[in-house]
Design a protein around this motif. Structure first.
Motif, mmCIF file in Angstrom:
data_model
loop_
_atom_site.group_PDB
_atom_site.id
_atom_site.type_symbol
_atom_site.label_atom_id
_atom_site.label_comp_id
_atom_site.label_asym_id
_atom_site.label_seq_id
_atom_site.Cartn_x
_atom_site.Cartn_y
_atom_site.Cartn_z
ATOM 1 N N UNK A 1 0.829 -1.203 0.000
ATOM 2 C CA UNK A 1 0.000 0.000 0.000
ATOM 3 C C UNK A 1 0.866 1.256 0.000
ATOM 4 N N UNK A 2 1.907 1.248 0.824
ATOM 5 C CA UNK A 2 2.813 2.399 0.896
ATOM 6 C C UNK A 2 3.531 2.614 -0.430
ATOM 7 N N UNK A 3 3.976 1.520 -1.045
ATOM 8 C CA UNK A 3 4.693 1.600 -2.314
ATOM 9 C C UNK A 3 3.799 2.162 -3.420
ATOM 10 N N UNK A 4 2.568 1.679 -3.503
ATOM 11 C CA UNK A 4 1.692 2.101 -4.590
ATOM 12 C C UNK A 4 1.176 3.524 -4.382
ATOM 13 N N UNK A 5 1.031 3.937 -3.126
ATOM 14 C CA UNK A 5 0.674 5.331 -2.868
ATOM 15 C C UNK A 5 1.769 6.250 -3.401
ATOM 16 N N UNK A 6 3.008 5.929 -3.077
ATOM 17 C CA UNK A 6 4.150 6.710 -3.550
ATOM 18 C C UNK A 6 4.203 6.728 -5.072
ATOM 19 N N UNK A 7 3.970 5.573 -5.681
ATOM 20 C CA UNK A 7 4.028 5.447 -7.132
ATOM 21 C C UNK A 7 2.949 6.303 -7.807
ATOM 22 N N UNK A 8 1.761 6.340 -7.207
ATOM 23 C CA UNK A 8 0.666 7.126 -7.769
ATOM 24 C C UNK A 8 0.934 8.620 -7.627
ATOM 25 N N UNK A 9 1.551 9.028 -6.521
ATOM 26 C CA UNK A 9 1.918 10.432 -6.348
ATOM 27 C C UNK A 9 2.885 10.876 -7.448
ATOM 28 N N UNK A 10 3.807 10.010 -7.787
ATOM 29 C CA UNK A 10 4.863 10.354 -8.741
ATOM 30 C C UNK A 10 4.405 10.289 -10.194
ATOM 31 N N UNK A 11 3.282 9.653 -10.447
ATOM 32 C CA UNK A 11 2.766 9.525 -11.818
ATOM 33 C C UNK A 11 1.335 10.036 -11.837
ATOM 34 N N UNK A 12 1.189 11.350 -11.857
ATOM 35 C CA UNK A 12 -0.144 11.952 -11.774
ATOM 36 C C UNK A 12 -1.009 11.469 -12.932
ATOM 37 N N UNK A 13 -2.250 11.197 -12.583
ATOM 38 C CA UNK A 13 -3.187 10.698 -13.586
ATOM 39 C C UNK A 13 -3.301 9.187 -13.610
ATOM 40 N N UNK A 14 -2.307 8.485 -13.085
ATOM 41 C CA UNK A 14 -2.345 7.021 -13.059
ATOM 42 C C UNK A 14 -3.172 6.553 -11.864
ATOM 43 N N UNK A 15 -4.031 5.580 -12.091
ATOM 44 C CA UNK A 15 -4.844 5.009 -11.016
ATOM 45 C C UNK A 15 -4.357 3.594 -10.721
ATOM 46 N N UNK A 16 -4.032 3.339 -9.450
ATOM 47 C CA UNK A 16 -3.608 2.010 -9.019
ATOM 48 C C UNK A 16 -4.591 1.510 -7.974
ATOM 49 N N UNK A 17 -5.178 0.352 -8.225
ATOM 50 C CA UNK A 17 -6.140 -0.243 -7.305
ATOM 51 C C UNK A 17 -5.506 -1.489 -6.678
ATOM 52 N N UNK A 18 -5.407 -1.487 -5.355
ATOM 53 C CA UNK A 18 -4.845 -2.632 -4.623
ATOM 54 C C UNK A 18 -5.967 -3.308 -3.858
ATOM 55 N N UNK A 19 -6.167 -4.602 -4.115
ATOM 56 C CA UNK A 19 -7.240 -5.358 -3.457
ATOM 57 C C UNK A 19 -6.666 -6.607 -2.820
ATOM 58 N N UNK A 20 -7.035 -6.826 -1.571
ATOM 59 C CA UNK A 20 -6.587 -8.008 -0.829
ATOM 60 C C UNK A 20 -7.784 -8.928 -0.610
ATOM 61 N N UNK A 21 -7.779 -10.065 -1.298
ATOM 62 C CA UNK A 21 -8.882 -11.029 -1.209
ATOM 63 C C UNK A 21 -8.697 -12.027 -0.063
ATOM 64 N N UNK A 22 -7.582 -11.964 0.648
ATOM 65 C CA UNK A 22 -7.272 -12.984 1.660
ATOM 66 C C UNK A 22 -8.100 -12.878 2.944
ATOM 67 N N UNK A 23 -8.393 -11.672 3.450
ATOM 68 C CA UNK A 23 -9.223 -11.584 4.659
ATOM 69 C C UNK A 23 -10.664 -12.013 4.383
ATOM 70 N N UNK A 24 -11.395 -12.282 5.455
ATOM 71 C CA UNK A 24 -12.798 -12.656 5.293
ATOM 72 C C UNK A 24 -13.574 -11.528 4.617
#
Length: 366
Positions: A212-235
């Motif tokens: 989550x921290x990595x992709x937040x940083x990555x999205x800040x640095x590439x304005x306009x890019x949308x990154x969606x992180x989903x974790x299917x492991x929890x209930x």
């Protein structure tokens, strides 16, 4: 007469030639037969730390970074706007992007370009500046290393109205590239799903918080890019979207969230000189520490670099020139020091160049 040194025994010279000493000499021989050659991706499985840093969770997460970085490079080239990263229940990870899609036509090497990317080290589009003007992945080992260190990997490519799929197992082809369906007209993209190999890694459980921290940083640095992180492991699955139209200006705002800014407007400037794109955003706050972070092609440079040195020198000169011109500093007073000017400063310096040289690429926690 042979002299005997106290505490030592001497064997019969004849026995030495016929006995164990000769056998040991054979075992310790260093000749051409001692040189091992690891073909293909064998070297990656033999020495994974050389390619991903470690076999701990840090190295495990790095597998995702390699695939996502390829999609980000597509965005930098102007072709990708959305990246989905899914941590699947079975421990695998799926990364989908809407870029151009990995080429599936035959390469001059006799195999499809897709297979070349996933099975050959130092193969990719990052070496040709006509394909990618700027890129962090310049070594061409990302996809092939992920393939080598996975129990299995499947890639699906949407290209020219068709959906192609190929499966690999521990870096080797398990199923040939085949057409499995059709995609919408004009739609392109790549989907990569892989299961990390428990024979290689100390753990195969991805860390959601670090990703989550990595992709937040990555999205800040590439304005306009949308990154969606989903974790299917929890209930109850967790999903977080990172999308910042303000780019590094929002990055500075985020970093200053626990302090009080000394002025409301974030200073921002950008420009291109000699094919080098530069973005700078900064704002002072009420703290006493400087927090300046440098990035080259979206890769953090914690050891500094010419971009950081240049920024600091320019900042110091600009402040002093302004102070002299407006009589804020008298002729007999010394210049302001860089440390004084940067006290309480939060700054992001992001440059994008065609052929960067990285040294000491370690992750910088923000």
């Amino acid at each position: 007469m042979q002299k005997i040194i106290p505490g030592f025994t001497v064997s019969n010279p004849v026995d030495r030639k016929k006995g164990n000493v000769t056998d040991m000499a054979k075992k310790n021989t260093y000749d051409a037969g001692s040189i091992s050659v690891l073909e293909g991706l064998e070297a990656v499985r033999k020495r994974p730390g050389m390619y991903i840093g470690s076999v701990s969770r840090k190295g495990l997460n790095h597998l995702i970074y390699e695939i996502v970085d390829n999609a980000v490079d597509e965005h930098l080239a102007g072709y990708c706007s959305l990246i989905h990263v899914i941590l699947e229940k079975d421990g695998s990870c799926t990364v989908t992007d809407n870029g151009r899609g990995i080429p599936v036509d035959m390469h001059e090497k006799g195999v499809s370009a897709e297979r070349l990317v996933f099975t050959t080290l130092h193969a990719g589009g990052k070496f040709d500046n006509s394909a990618y003007k700027t890129s962090g992945g310049l070594h061409g080992v990302g996809a092939s290393v992920v393939n080598a260190l996975s129990v299995w990997l499947e890639v699906e490519i949407c290209h020219e109205g068709k959906v192609y799929r190929q499966r690999y197992e521990r870096g080797k082809v398990a199923k040939k590239l085949e057409v499995i369906g059709e995609c919408e007209p004009g739609k392109t993209g790549t989907k990569v799903t892989f299961l990390p190999d428990g024979e290689i890694f100390e753990t195969t459980i991805f860390d959601y918080s670090i990703l989550q921290q990595r992709f937040r940083e990555m999205a800040f640095l590439t304005k306009g890019l949308k990154i969606v992180l989903r974790d299917e492991r929890p209930q109850e699955p967790i999903e977080k979207t990172f999308h910042y139209e303000g780019g590094i200006k929002e990055f500075v705002e985020y970093l200053n969230r626990s302090t009080t800014p000394l002025y409301e407007q974030i200073i921002y400037c950008e420009g291109i000189v000699n094919n080098v794109s530069v973005e700078v955003a900064m704002q002072h706050n009420d703290s006493y520490n400087e927090n300046s972070y440098g990035f080259v092609n979206n890769i953090t440079t914690p050891e500094g670099g010419t971009h950081i040195v240049g920024f600091r020198n320019a900042l110091t000169k600009t402040f002093n020139d302004y102070a002299r011109k407006n009589k804020l500093l008298k002729d007999n007073e010394p210049n302001l020091t860089g440390e004084d000017i940067r006290e309480g400063l939060t700054a992001i310096i992001s440059v994008k160049i065609e052929d960067p040289q990285f040294e000491g690429q370690t992750k910088q926690k923000l």
